[in-house]
Design a protein around this motif. Structure first.
Motif, mmCIF file in Angstrom:
data_model
loop_
_atom_site.group_PDB
_atom_site.id
_atom_site.type_symbol
_atom_site.label_atom_id
_atom_site.label_comp_id
_atom_site.label_asym_id
_atom_site.label_seq_id
_atom_site.Cartn_x
_atom_site.Cartn_y
_atom_site.Cartn_z
ATOM 1 N N PHE A 118 25.813 5.581 30.708
ATOM 2 C CA PHE A 118 26.166 6.109 32.035
ATOM 3 C C PHE A 118 25.111 5.627 33.025
ATOM 4 C CE2 PHE A 118 27.543 9.755 29.149
ATOM 5 C CZ PHE A 118 28.820 9.226 28.977
ATOM 6 N N GLY A 119 25.292 4.442 33.566
ATOM 7 C CA GLY A 119 24.332 3.956 34.547
ATOM 8 C C GLY A 119 23.423 2.880 33.982
ATOM 9 N N ASP A 121 19.834 2.676 35.006
ATOM 10 C CA ASP A 121 18.389 2.959 35.022
ATOM 11 C C ASP A 121 17.941 3.457 33.649
ATOM 12 O OD1 ASP A 121 17.929 6.271 35.549
ATOM 13 O OD2 ASP A 121 19.925 5.418 35.949
ATOM 14 N N PRO A 122 16.642 3.288 33.320
ATOM 15 C CA PRO A 122 16.149 3.625 31.977
ATOM 16 C C PRO A 122 16.533 5.020 31.509
ATOM 17 C CG PRO A 122 14.430 2.557 33.228
ATOM 18 C CD PRO A 122 15.595 2.713 34.159
ATOM 19 N N LYS A 123 16.429 6.018 32.415
ATOM 20 C CA LYS A 123 16.690 7.400 32.015
ATOM 21 C C LYS A 123 18.136 7.570 31.551
ATOM 22 C CE LYS A 123 15.479 12.052 33.446
ATOM 23 N NZ LYS A 123 15.160 12.942 34.548
ATOM 24 N N ALA A 124 19.074 6.990 32.302
ATOM 25 C CA ALA A 124 20.503 7.116 31.967
ATOM 26 C C ALA A 124 20.805 6.412 30.646
ATOM 27 C CB ALA A 124 21.355 6.525 33.086
ATOM 28 N N VAL A 125 20.249 5.222 30.483
ATOM 29 C CA VAL A 125 20.518 4.436 29.273
ATOM 30 C C VAL A 125 19.987 5.154 28.037
ATOM 31 C CG1 VAL A 125 19.983 2.282 28.055
ATOM 32 C CG2 VAL A 125 20.596 2.222 30.474
#
Length: 524
Positions: A118-119, A121-125
């Motif tokens: 979902f997305g 950026d590192p946090k989403a991945v």
């Protein structure tokens, strides 16, 4: 009394090795193939994830922060532990076959989903990856007790150990395939999108297309599971579950007549006879005094040996990349681009799988019904202890130049004796020594003990290595293997006996119904 019901089980016990045995090994084994592919392929792509999502400027290639790395590696183990307990219990409640399909679909969906995110950026991945790897682990967890139980209940008593071990041995091929898929994918992408090494150009060394590499490697795990689904759904429920737990001996006879292609008679009144045969005090549950007296120590034995083994086994897996780097199999990260690094790590893992992991599994398959489970487990723990101390005590000697090859040879031998030893037997024995109505549950509990050990191995030794150093960590692992050897003495030998004899179901029936020894012989 109950001869007809037991004729089904007796026919299974004395059946010659047939085509259906091999199809059962392949169908159950493909689940295990997928399990190990999914669990171990993550170690191939963690460095790539670090390079793509955690770049740290121009000094060194990006790497995952310690807490992120621990989460990615450990979250599937958490899911597996929960899945082993839940699906193990469900397999005894609803039947092996019905639950078997559920676990497989869960693995297919979660494999595909863990390659999507979902997305960008590192946090989403990382959040998406961890979420779906938990559910992937949950499905994998169910595969442990169900695959082992189904294979043990389908097999004959003469070669049962080899059949269950062969299902487990598919793990080796899963690890090997993980390495090979990563080699092919990374080589293809490296040819299509050439990039300079990190040392020459830190920014261009990670091409945007590298983001597809890890996703393809993870999603490939859905393929073998999907192929197996149809065949799993065609397998009939095991005769032992149908006859002993669902109490429908007639259906068991019909199912097994088709599978074995022999005529098995079952009369109508078998169901009533069955109640008599199994009756009086043989219905005890897991949390009862009778279970504690009969099987309490067995469960302690199977759970603790699996727990201790997995601490050693999984922490050894974590040392792999340090060892590869030490002997120069994997060059320094700076000298490669992102995709080349995946290729080199995968090549090293594939070599270890080919040379020591896979041969160890198949040695167990070849010898388990000759040597017995107990002897192989004792021998495996003994040699793992010896080799750990052989690495740890003269540790300084191994770090000196020119001695690294010796270190790797001994290190590979510990893998070989883990697989020709407790890594296989801890999987086989819990599927044989408990009563049919609790078999899947008890295997799930034992396997969950193993996964708890894997977590200790994955998290504890990551920090122990930094805190007490590699030498002391190896000494601790040697002591853990020694404890595993001692706890093995709690586990009974099940070689050459029928499942009902090992679990005490037949013996209990005789005392309960006062049957003659001649009829007891017929039951076995």
């Amino acid at each position: 009394m109950g001869k007809e019901q037991l004729q089904v089980l007796n026919t299974l016990d004395i059946a010659k090795t047939q085509w259906y045995h091999f199809t059962a090994i392949v169908i159950a084994g493909m689940g295990f193939f997928t399990d190990s592919y999914d669990l171990f392929c993550i170690s191939l792509v963690t460095k790539l994830l670090g390079r793509i999502y955690y770049t740290e400027g121009h000094n060194r290639p990006g790497s995952l922060p310690a807490n992120v790395s621990a989460a990615i590696n450990g979250v599937a183990f958490c899911g597996t532990l929960v899945g082993q307990l839940f699906f193990g219990w469900l397999g005894d409640k609803m039947g092996r076959k019905r639950v078997y399909g559920m676990t497989l679909m869960l693995m297919v969906i979660s494999s595909i989903a863990s390659g999507l995110s979902f997305g960008k950026d590192p946090k989403a991945v990382i959040s998406t990856l961890c979420f779906f790897r938990f559910w992937l682990g949950f499905g994998i967890g169910g595969d442990y007790p169900l695959s082992a139980t189904i294979m043990s209940e389908y097999a004959n008593k003469k070669t049962r150990g080899a059949f269950i071990a062969a299902v487990f041995a598919m793990q080796g091929f899963g690890i090997l395939t993980g390495g090979m898929v990563a080699i092919v994918v990374s080589a293809a992408f490296n040819a299509l999108y050439p990039a300079p090494s990190f040392k020459i150009n830190p920014v261009l060394s990670t091409v945007p297309q590298a983001d597809y590499v890890w996703r393809i490697i993870l999603m490939f795990g859905a393929l073998p599971a999907l192929i197996t689904y149809y065949w799993r759904m065609k397998m009939p429920e095991t005769a032992r579950y149908t006859a002993l737990v669902a109490k429908n001996a007639k259906q068991a006879a019909v199912d097994m007549s088709k599978v074995l292609q022999v005529e098995i008679e079952a009369e109508e009144e078998t169901d009533e006879q069955l109640d008599v045969t199994r009756g009086r005090g043989n219905e005890f549950g897991l949390f009862t005094k009778q279970f504690l007296l009969r099987h309490g120590l067995h469960l302690v034995g199977t759970t603790t040996t699996w727990f201790l083994l997995d601490i050693a086994y999984y922490s050894q897996n974590l040392f792999q990349k340090d060892i590869f780097s030490a002997i120069g199999w994997i060059p320094e990260a700076k000298t490669m681009n992102a995709i080349q690094e995946v290729f080199k790590i995968a090549r090293a893992q594939t070599l270890i799988a080919l040379c020591s992991t896979i041969p160890g599994y198949w040695f167990t398959v070849a010898f388990i019904d000759k040597m017995g489970r107990f002897t192989i487990q004792l021998m495996g723990f003994f040699f793992m202890t010896v080799f750990m101390f052989a690495l740890a005590i003269p540790y300084h000697h191994w770090t000196m130049n020119g001695n690294q090859i010796g270190f790797v040879v001994i290190y590979s031998l510990t893998f070989f004796f883990a697989n020709f030893g407790p890594n296989a037997t801890t999987f086989v024995v819990p599927a044989e020594i408990f009563p049919a109505r609790l078999r899947s549950t008890c295997h799930g509990i034992s396997a969950a003990g193993g996964k708890a050990g894997a977590m200790v191995g994955a998290f504890g030794f990551l920090y122990a290595q930094n805190g007490i150093g590699l030498k002391n960590t190896l000494i601790v692992l040697g002591v853990i293997n020694l404890l595993g050897l001692l706890f093995t003495f709690l586990v009974p030998e099940s070689k050459g006996k029928s499942l009902e004899e090992v679990s005490g179901e037949v013996e209990q029936d005789n005392t309960a119904t006062g049957e003659s020894t001649m009829e007891a012989g017929l039951q076995v």
